[in-house]
Design a protein around this motif. Structure first.
Motif, PDB file in Angstrom:
ATOM      1  N   LEU A  63       0.832  -1.191   0.000  1.00 43.99           N
ATOM      2  CA  LEU A  63       0.000   0.000   0.000  1.00 43.99           C
ATOM      3  C   LEU A  63       0.871   1.248   0.000  1.00 43.99           C
ATOM      4  N   SER A  91      -0.799   4.596  -0.373  1.00 47.40           N
ATOM      5  CA  SER A  91      -1.612   5.607   0.293  1.00 47.40           C
ATOM      6  C   SER A  91      -3.080   5.219   0.192  1.00 47.40           C
ATOM      7  N   THR A  92      -3.918   5.899   0.992  1.00 50.45           N
ATOM      8  CA  THR A  92      -5.364   5.699   0.931  1.00 50.45           C
ATOM      9  C   THR A  92      -6.039   7.068   0.912  1.00 50.45           C
ATOM     10  N   LEU A 134     -13.182   7.422   0.396  1.00 46.42           N
ATOM     11  CA  LEU A 134     -14.114   7.527  -0.720  1.00 46.42           C
ATOM     12  C   LEU A 134     -15.533   7.745  -0.201  1.00 46.42           C
ATOM     13  N   THR A 167      -9.667  -5.019  -2.185  1.00 47.47           N
ATOM     14  CA  THR A 167      -9.550  -5.356  -3.605  1.00 47.47           C
ATOM     15  C   THR A 167      -8.307  -4.675  -4.167  1.00 47.47           C
ATOM     16  N   ARG A 168      -8.134  -4.723  -5.484  1.00 45.48           N
ATOM     17  CA  ARG A 168      -6.971  -4.087  -6.096  1.00 45.48           C
ATOM     18  C   ARG A 168      -6.966  -2.576  -5.862  1.00 45.48           C
ATOM     19  N   SER A 169      -8.161  -1.951  -5.818  1.00 42.13           N
ATOM     20  CA  SER A 169      -8.200  -0.491  -5.717  1.00 42.13           C
ATOM     21  C   SER A 169      -9.128   0.061  -4.629  1.00 42.13           C
ATOM     22  N   ILE A 170      -9.914  -0.790  -3.969  1.00 44.22           N
ATOM     23  CA  ILE A 170     -10.853  -0.323  -2.951  1.00 44.22           C
ATOM     24  C   ILE A 170     -10.712  -1.175  -1.687  1.00 44.22           C
ATOM     25  N   VAL A 211     -10.277   4.501  -1.404  1.00 38.18           N
ATOM     26  CA  VAL A 211      -9.454   4.230  -2.581  1.00 38.18           C
ATOM     27  C   VAL A 211      -8.068   3.900  -2.061  1.00 38.18           C
ATOM     28  N   ILE A 212      -7.464   2.869  -2.605  1.00 38.11           N
ATOM     29  CA  ILE A 212      -6.099   2.537  -2.201  1.00 38.11           C
ATOM     30  C   ILE A 212      -5.172   2.663  -3.404  1.00 38.11           C
ATOM     31  N   ASN A 213      -4.019   3.207  -3.147  1.00 35.11           N
ATOM     32  CA  ASN A 213      -2.981   3.340  -4.169  1.00 35.11           C
ATOM     33  C   ASN A 213      -1.841   2.413  -3.803  1.00 35.11           C
ATOM     34  N   ARG A 214      -1.506   1.580  -4.733  1.00 30.52           N
ATOM     35  CA  ARG A 214      -0.405   0.638  -4.499  1.00 30.52           C
ATOM     36  C   ARG A 214       0.890   1.219  -5.056  1.00 30.52           C
TER      37      ARG A 214
END
Length: 147
Positions: free
Chosen positions: A81, A83-84, A87, A113-116, A140-143
């Motif tokens: 991860l 950042s988040t 949403l 999930t991949r993005s949430i 929202v998650i940023n990898r």
């Protein structure tokens, strides 16, 4: 990218207490393990919303729920991860906190999930079975970029 346990623990402390808002509100890390995180905010007079009651302000509880959800996501995702961002955050307030009482919050990231990330949380003063508020949230998650 990988973190050793000490680096991950420091990331949890920074997330729970290191940001300007968390530092101003006096947040303290209680725990972070697996998909769960917990932060507390001790009672302070300057955090009171209504001086006649001595009850901690609802906005402090909102910030605590949001931060603790982020902590649970970070704990669940670990090094995967970057950042988040919140949403959607639904909060149900059930009662006021007790006068002159701090608030504890626990959050559980139940789906990543991949993005949430999907998270539930609750805040209480004396007894988790008698919550002040509960929250249901999506982030929202940023990898980290591959490379």
């Amino acid at each position: 990218m990988s973190f050793d346990p000490d680096q991950l623990r420091q990331a949890f402390v920074t997330m729970a207490t290191g940001g300007p808002q968390a530092a101003a509100l006096g947040f303290r890390l209680r725990s972070a393990e697996g998909p769960r995180g917990s932060i507390e905010v001790p009672w302070r007079e300057d955090l009171v919303g209504d001086p006649d009651t001595g009850v901690i302000a609802g906005g402090v509880v909102t910030s605590l729920l949001d931060h603790t959800c982020g902590l649970a996501i970070t704990s669940a995702a670990g090094a995967a991860l970057a950042s988040t961002a919140t949403l959607d955050l639904r909060i149900d307030y059930m009662r006021a906190a007790a006068p002159r009482a701090g608030v504890i919050c626990e959050a559980h990231c139940y789906k990543l999930t991949r993005s949430i990330a999907f998270v539930r949380a609750q805040a209480w003063d004396a007894d988790p079975a008698d919550p002040i508020a509960t929250a249901q949230a999506a982030f929202v998650i940023n990898r980290p970029a591959a490379g």
